[in-house]
Design a protein around this motif. Structure first.
Motif, PDB file in Angstrom:
ATOM      1  N   LEU A   1       0.823  -1.212   0.000  1.00  0.00           N
ATOM      2  CA  LEU A   1       0.000   0.000   0.000  1.00  0.00           C
ATOM      3  C   LEU A   1       0.857   1.262   0.000  1.00  0.00           C
ATOM      4  CD1 LEU A   1      -2.818  -1.061   2.498  1.00  0.00           C
ATOM      5  CD2 LEU A   1      -2.679  -1.419   0.032  1.00  0.00           C
ATOM      6  N   SER A   2       1.925   1.258   0.763  1.00  0.00           N
ATOM      7  CA  SER A   2       2.806   2.436   0.792  1.00  0.00           C
ATOM      8  C   SER A   2       3.411   2.698  -0.575  1.00  0.00           C
ATOM      9  CB  SER A   2       3.918   2.254   1.822  1.00  0.00           C
ATOM     10  OG  SER A   2       3.374   2.187   3.118  1.00  0.00           O
ATOM     11  N   GLY A   3       3.822   1.648  -1.255  1.00  0.00           N
ATOM     12  CA  GLY A   3       4.380   1.795  -2.604  1.00  0.00           C
ATOM     13  C   GLY A   3       3.347   2.332  -3.573  1.00  0.00           C
ATOM     14  N   ALA A   4       2.102   1.870  -3.457  1.00  0.00           N
ATOM     15  CA  ALA A   4       1.031   2.362  -4.323  1.00  0.00           C
ATOM     16  C   ALA A   4       0.774   3.841  -4.058  1.00  0.00           C
ATOM     17  CB  ALA A   4      -0.242   1.545  -4.104  1.00  0.00           C
ATOM     18  N   ILE A   5       0.724   4.206  -2.797  1.00  0.00           N
ATOM     19  CA  ILE A   5       0.488   5.611  -2.441  1.00  0.00           C
ATOM     20  C   ILE A   5       1.604   6.492  -2.996  1.00  0.00           C
ATOM     21  CG2 ILE A   5       0.480   7.226  -0.483  1.00  0.00           C
ATOM     22  CD1 ILE A   5      -1.156   5.065   1.049  1.00  0.00           C
TER      23      ILE A   5
ATOM     24  N   VAL B   1      -6.763   3.649  -1.707  1.00  0.00           N
ATOM     25  CA  VAL B   1      -5.621   3.011  -1.046  1.00  0.00           C
ATOM     26  C   VAL B   1      -5.392   3.623   0.335  1.00  0.00           C
ATOM     27  CG1 VAL B   1      -3.141   2.543  -1.181  1.00  0.00           C
ATOM     28  CG2 VAL B   1      -4.536   2.379  -3.229  1.00  0.00           C
ATOM     29  N   ARG B   2      -5.531   4.923   0.447  1.00  0.00           N
ATOM     30  CA  ARG B   2      -5.369   5.560   1.767  1.00  0.00           C
ATOM     31  C   ARG B   2      -6.407   5.046   2.761  1.00  0.00           C
ATOM     32  NH1 ARG B   2      -3.973  11.694  -0.164  1.00  0.00           N
ATOM     33  NH2 ARG B   2      -1.716  11.421  -0.219  1.00  0.00           N
ATOM     34  N   VAL B   3      -7.647   4.903   2.299  1.00  0.00           N
ATOM     35  CA  VAL B   3      -8.693   4.373   3.184  1.00  0.00           C
ATOM     36  C   VAL B   3      -8.333   2.951   3.591  1.00  0.00           C
ATOM     37  CG1 VAL B   3     -11.110   3.625   3.291  1.00  0.00           C
ATOM     38  CG2 VAL B   3     -10.548   5.891   2.400  1.00  0.00           C
ATOM     39  N   ARG B   4      -7.931   2.141   2.637  1.00  0.00           N
ATOM     40  CA  ARG B   4      -7.558   0.748   2.935  1.00  0.00           C
ATOM     41  C   ARG B   4      -6.406   0.691   3.930  1.00  0.00           C
ATOM     42  NH1 ARG B   4      -5.602  -3.647  -1.583  1.00  0.00           N
ATOM     43  NH2 ARG B   4      -4.694  -5.097  -0.103  1.00  0.00           N
ATOM     44  N   GLN B   5      -5.405   1.534   3.732  1.00  0.00           N
ATOM     45  CA  GLN B   5      -4.259   1.564   4.643  1.00  0.00           C
ATOM     46  C   GLN B   5      -4.705   1.978   6.051  1.00  0.00           C
ATOM     47  OE1 GLN B   5      -1.171   4.664   4.178  1.00  0.00           O
ATOM     48  NE2 GLN B   5       0.301   2.963   4.071  1.00  0.00           N
TER      49      GLN B   5
ATOM     50  N   ASP C   1      -6.520  -0.915   7.690  1.00  0.00           N
ATOM     51  CA  ASP C   1      -5.563  -1.916   8.168  1.00  0.00           C
ATOM     52  C   ASP C   1      -4.894  -1.453   9.460  1.00  0.00           C
ATOM     53  OD1 ASP C   1      -6.164  -3.450   5.945  1.00  0.00           O
ATOM     54  OD2 ASP C   1      -4.269  -3.027   4.889  1.00  0.00           O
ATOM     55  N   ARG C   2      -4.479  -0.216   9.477  1.00  0.00           N
ATOM     56  CA  ARG C   2      -3.823   0.327  10.674  1.00  0.00           C
ATOM     57  C   ARG C   2      -4.789   0.392  11.859  1.00  0.00           C
ATOM     58  NH1 ARG C   2      -0.369   5.209   7.790  1.00  0.00           N
ATOM     59  NH2 ARG C   2       1.360   3.893   7.094  1.00  0.00           N
ATOM     60  N   ALA C   3      -6.037   0.739  11.588  1.00  0.00           N
ATOM     61  CA  ALA C   3      -7.035   0.794  12.659  1.00  0.00           C
ATOM     62  C   ALA C   3      -7.282  -0.593  13.245  1.00  0.00           C
ATOM     63  CB  ALA C   3      -8.342   1.392  12.130  1.00  0.00           C
ATOM     64  N   ARG C   4      -7.351  -1.607  12.401  1.00  0.00           N
ATOM     65  CA  ARG C   4      -7.553  -2.979  12.895  1.00  0.00           C
ATOM     66  C   ARG C   4      -6.405  -3.410  13.806  1.00  0.00           C
ATOM     67  NH1 ARG C   4      -9.289  -3.690   7.349  1.00  0.00           N
ATOM     68  NH2 ARG C   4     -11.567  -3.902   7.352  1.00  0.00           N
ATOM     69  N   VAL C   5      -5.190  -3.109  13.389  1.00  0.00           N
ATOM     70  CA  VAL C   5      -4.023  -3.445  14.210  1.00  0.00           C
ATOM     71  C   VAL C   5      -4.102  -2.699  15.545  1.00  0.00           C
ATOM     72  CG1 VAL C   5      -1.503  -3.195  14.395  1.00  0.00           C
ATOM     73  CG2 VAL C   5      -2.531  -4.052  12.268  1.00  0.00           C
ATOM     74  N   ALA C   6      -4.431  -1.423  15.482  1.00  0.00           N
ATOM     75  CA  ALA C   6      -4.517  -0.621  16.707  1.00  0.00           C
ATOM     76  C   ALA C   6      -5.594  -1.165  17.649  1.00  0.00           C
ATOM     77  CB  ALA C   6      -4.793   0.844  16.361  1.00  0.00           C
TER      78      ALA C   6
END
Length: 172
Positions: free
Chosen positions: A22-26, A49-53, A56-61
């Motif tokens: 995702l970072s590479g895509a952004i 992609v930003r929403v998806r990222q 993902d980060r929210a789920r981890v948090a």
């Protein structure tokens, strides 16, 4: 020349996204927008992609118990796409986790008083929100503490036979 370069950059972003990077895509999409800021298809890809990222980060948090951090990621996603159902669902999960945490805190406070009845009600309410081993252990420990408190109260009143009768089954 700009169109060709833009197409190459966009394909690079698409390939990164397909690979889960995702970072590479952004990075690629932002680079493309640097060349063509009005390229709406790229703006939309970047936003998705930003929403998806952020999701993902929210789920981890949430899994790590960092509810405020999860909330920040989800709010950022809402700003990008207010109608995203995954964001709404995760916000609901976050609210449930916060309510659960608050109930556990209140139950611990009641237990410390000790108000075992109130603590048990709060733990049961928490269990309805988030069933699992953690809450089951808390309820079991509360029941044990309540049992001991009752036995100690009998001993304090000099009712040793009643206390012994109560504690006898616990020895097994």
């Amino acid at each position: 020349a700009v169109k060709t370069e833009l197409a190459i950059i966009e394909r690079r972003g698409d390939a990164a996204l397909a690979a889960g990077n995702l970072s590479g895509a952004i990075t690629a999409y932002e680079e493309g927008l640097g060349l063509a800021p009005d390229y709406q298809a790229l703006v939309e890809k970047l936003n998705r992609v930003r929403v998806r990222q952020n999701l993902d980060r929210a789920r981890v948090a949430i899994n790590e118990g960092n509810l405020d951090q999860a909330d920040a990621f989800l709010k950022a996603s809402q700003l990008i796409n207010p109608d995203n159902t995954a964001v709404a669902e995760l916000l609901a999960t976050l609210d449930t986790q916060r309510r659960y945490r608050d109930l556990i805190t209140q139950a611990a406070e009641a237990r410390a008083i000790p108000d075992f009845g109130r603590a048990k009600r709060l733990y049961r309410e928490a269990k309805e929100l988030v069933p699992g081993e953690e809450i089951d252990k808390l309820i079991e420990q509360l029941d044990f503490d309540n049992f001991l408190a009752q036995a100690r109260a009998l001993i304090a009143k000099g009712e040793l036979a009643a206390a012994r009768g109560m504690l006898q089954p616990a020895r097994r």
